[in-house]
Design a protein around this motif. Structure first.
Motif, PDB file in Angstrom:
ATOM      1  N   VAL B 146      20.965  19.250 -36.415  1.00  0.00           N
ATOM      2  CA  VAL B 146      22.078  19.317 -35.473  1.00  0.00           C
ATOM      3  C   VAL B 146      22.877  20.579 -35.717  1.00  0.00           C
ATOM      4  N   PHE B 147      23.152  20.876 -36.993  1.00  0.00           N
ATOM      5  CA  PHE B 147      23.935  22.064 -37.340  1.00  0.00           C
ATOM      6  C   PHE B 147      23.236  23.334 -36.867  1.00  0.00           C
ATOM      7  N   ARG B 148      21.945  23.475 -37.241  1.00  0.00           N
ATOM      8  CA  ARG B 148      21.243  24.728 -36.930  1.00  0.00           C
ATOM      9  C   ARG B 148      21.006  24.881 -35.443  1.00  0.00           C
ATOM     10  N   GLU B 149      20.683  23.749 -34.767  1.00  0.00           N
ATOM     11  CA  GLU B 149      20.365  23.839 -33.352  1.00  0.00           C
ATOM     12  C   GLU B 149      21.629  24.125 -32.541  1.00  0.00           C
ATOM     13  N   LEU B 150      22.715  23.442 -32.916  1.00  0.00           N
ATOM     14  CA  LEU B 150      23.952  23.583 -32.150  1.00  0.00           C
ATOM     15  C   LEU B 150      24.522  24.986 -32.308  1.00  0.00           C
ATOM     16  N   GLY B 154      23.072  26.600 -29.297  1.00  0.00           N
ATOM     17  CA  GLY B 154      23.998  25.899 -28.399  1.00  0.00           C
ATOM     18  C   GLY B 154      23.448  24.639 -27.786  1.00  0.00           C
ATOM     19  N   ARG B 155      22.387  24.073 -28.395  1.00  0.00           N
ATOM     20  CA  ARG B 155      21.750  22.891 -27.809  1.00  0.00           C
ATOM     21  C   ARG B 155      21.908  21.694 -28.729  1.00  0.00           C
ATOM     22  N   ILE B 178      20.451  18.916 -24.542  1.00  0.00           N
ATOM     23  CA  ILE B 178      21.701  19.122 -23.806  1.00  0.00           C
ATOM     24  C   ILE B 178      22.273  20.473 -24.214  1.00  0.00           C
ATOM     25  N   GLN B 179      22.481  21.341 -23.223  1.00  0.00           N
ATOM     26  CA  GLN B 179      23.023  22.661 -23.522  1.00  0.00           C
ATOM     27  C   GLN B 179      24.537  22.556 -23.619  1.00  0.00           C
ATOM     28  N   ILE B 180      25.085  22.721 -24.839  1.00  0.00           N
ATOM     29  CA  ILE B 180      26.535  22.557 -25.007  1.00  0.00           C
ATOM     30  C   ILE B 180      27.258  23.842 -24.616  1.00  0.00           C
TER      31      ILE B 180
END
Lengths: 195, 232
Positions: B146-150, B154-155, B178-180
Motif C-alpha cells: 500500500v505504501f509503495r503503490e500509493l 498514486g494507486r 483506484i487512482q487516488i
C-alpha cells in the motif's frame, strides 16, 4: 556466441545485479556484510557454488527430468542437488584445501539457504540457457553478488561511525544504506549491449 | 500455549519480518502492487501451515541428524503443489511473482518455524502458529504494498480491484486499481528496488521504536508500583 556470453555476464554483474535489482540473496547479503574480509569470503564461496550448481542442475534437468517428463519436480530436485553439493564441497575442502575451508567457516553450510543459488538455477531453466550460458550466468551472477557484498561491507564499515536515530540501530540503517547503494546501481539499468 | 498469545506474537511482538528479520528477499522484491502482496502472503500462509502440521506430526520419528534435509523435502513438496495450483488457476499471479514462488523453498520463515517451533509443539499449536505467522507476514506485505503503490504511482489495489467493470475484485491481474492522485505526481522511485530497501528499513525502524517504547513504559510502571509498595 561470444557477444551472447558477454551480454549475459555484464547483465548479471551490473545491469540486473542479483541483489540490487532482483533481490536474490538478501539474507546473507545483510547478515555477512559487517566486515570486508568476511564479505569477500562469502562472495567467493557463492561464486564457486553458483557456478557448480548451474552446471550440475543443467545436466540433471536436461538428461533426467526432461526425458522422463518430470519437469514439475524441478524445485524439489534442484534444492536437493544444491544441499548435497554444498555438503560435498564442504567435505572436499576440509580434506584437501583446509586453509580455504577454515577461511570460509560457517558461510559454506549457509549457502544452501541462499536464494541466489536456487534462483540462478531456476532462471537458467526459465531463460532456456544452454550449458555454457548456464555456467556463465551462474559464475557471473556470483561475481555480481560478490561485488555487491564487498562494496556494501565497505559502506557499512563507515556507517558504524556515523550518527543516526537510535531506533535505526542494526538492520534498519543497513537497509537504508543498501537502498542508497541500489540507487547507484540503478544507473546501469536500461543499458543495452549489442542490441 | 494459548491461541491469543500466539496471535499477538505472530502479528506484532514476534512478527517474522519486522522482529525476527527473516524472509526479506521476497518481501522487498514483490511488494509493488497489492495483488502481488496478497497473493504471495496467502501462498506463504498456506505452505507454512501445511508444513507446520506435517513437521509437528512426525517430529518424534525424525532422526535429529538429518532433520534439515527432511524439512527441506517437505517444504519443497508443498511449494511445488502451490506453484502448480497457481499456474493452473491464477496464472496472472504466477506470472507476476515468477521465480519467487519456487523460491519460497528457501524462505527462512518456513524452515525457521519448523526448527524453532514445530519440533517442540503439538500439531494443534503448530497449526495456529502457521496461520498467525503467515498472517503476520501477509500483513507486512500489505502495508509495504500500500505504501509503495500509493506514494509511487498514486494507486491503491492495483491488479486486485477492478473499477472499469463495476466495483469488484479480480484475480486475473487486469484490474487497474483506484487512482487516488495522478500517476505523474507519484515518486516512481519507490516502485524500484531502492524503494523496497528504504520502505522495509523504515518499517523495521518504526517497529523497533514502538517495541522499545512499550518496554520502557512497562519498566516505568513496574518501578512506580514498587515504589508505591515501599512507601506503604
Amino acid at each position: 556466441m561470444l557477444t551472447n556470453i558477454i551480454s549475459i555476464s555484464l547483465g548479471a554483474i551490473l545491469i540486473n545485479n542479483f541483489i540490487f535489482s532482483q533481490f536474490l540473496g538478501c539474507c546473507p547479503f545483510l547478515g555477512c556484510s559487517s566486515k570486508v574480509d568476511t564479505a569477500t569470503g562469502m562472495g567467493l564461496a557463492v561464486v564457486f557454488v553458483m557456478g557448480l550448481a548451474s552446471a550440475i542442475c543443467w545436466v540433471i534437468d536436461q538428461f533426467i527430468l526432461v526425458p522422463l517428463g518430470l519437469e514439475f519436480l524441478q524445485t524439489l530436485a534442484f534444492i536437493l542437488v544444491i544441499a548435497s553439493l554444498v555438503q560435498f564441497v564442504e567435505m572436499f575442502l576440509k580434506k584437501s584445501v583446509p586453509s580455504l575451508y577454515s577461511a570460509l567457516g560457517i558461510y559454506l553450510p549457509l549457502i544452501t539457504t541462499n536464494c541466489a543459488v536456487l534462483g540462478v538455477v531456476l532462471l537458467n531453466v526459465q531463460n532456456d540457457y544452454n550449458f555454457i550460458e548456464s555456467v556463465v550466468y551462474g559464475v557471473t551472477g556470483g561475481l555480481g553478488f560478490m561485488l555487491a557484498i564487498v562494496l556494501f561491507a565497505s559502506v557499512r564499515e563507515r556507517v558504524q561511525f556515523s550518527e543516526y536515530p537510535e531506533c535505526f540501530e542494526g538492520f534498519p540503517i543497513c537497509l537504508v544504506s543498501a537502498g542508497l547503494v541500489a540507487l547507484a546501481f540503478m544507473g546501469f539499468s536500461g543499458m543495452q549491449i549489442f542490441a | 500455549m494459548n491461541i491469543k498469545k500466539q496471535f499477538t506474537e505472530g502479528l506484532i511482538t514476534n512478527n517474522p519480518v519486522l522482529v525476527q528479520l527473516i524472509g526479506m528477499c521476497a518481501t522487498m522484491a514483490i511488494t509493488t502492487t497489492l495483488f502481488n502482496g496478497v497473493g504471495m502472503g496467502l501462498s506463504v500462509l498456506i505452505i507454512l501451515t501445511c508444513c507446520n502440521v506435517v513437521v509437528s506430526a512426525i517430529r518424534k520419528i525424525i532422526p535429529n541428524e538429518i532433520r534439515l534435509a527432511i524439512f527441506v523435502v517437505i517444504i519443497a513438496g508443498f511449494v511445488t503443489i502451490v506453484d502448480l495450483l497457481l499456474q493452473a488457476y491464477i496464472p496472472a499471479l504466477s506470472d507476476a511473482l515468477g521465480v519467487f514462488i519456487p523460491l519460497i523453498v528457501v524462505n527462512c520463515i518456513i524452515i525457521g518455524r519448523a526448527e524453532a517451533f514445530c519440533q517442540k509443539n503439538t500439531v494443534g499449536a503448530s497449526f495456529f502458529d502457521g496461520i498467525f505467522q503467515g498472517l503476520g507476514y501477509t500483513l507486512v506485505l500489505i502495508v509495504m504494498c500500500v505504501f509503495r503503490e500509493l506514494l509511487g504511482s498514486g494507486r491503491f489495489g492495483g491488479g486486485l480491484i477492478d473499477i472499469a467493470n463495476g466495483f469488484r475484485l479480480t484475480l486475473d491481474g487486469t484490474g487497474a486499481g483506484i487512482q487516488i492522485f495522478p500517476e505523474d505526481f507519484g515518486a516512481s522511485i519507490l516502485t524500484l528496488p531502492f524503494g523496497g530497501f528504504i520502505t522495509l528499513g523504515l518499517l523495521i525502524a518504526i517497529m523497533q521504536y514502538a517495541l522499545k517504547r512499550s518496554a520502557k513504559k512497562k519498566e516505568a510502571a513496574e518501578k512506580a508500583q514498587k515504589e508505591a509498595e515501599e512507601v506503604c
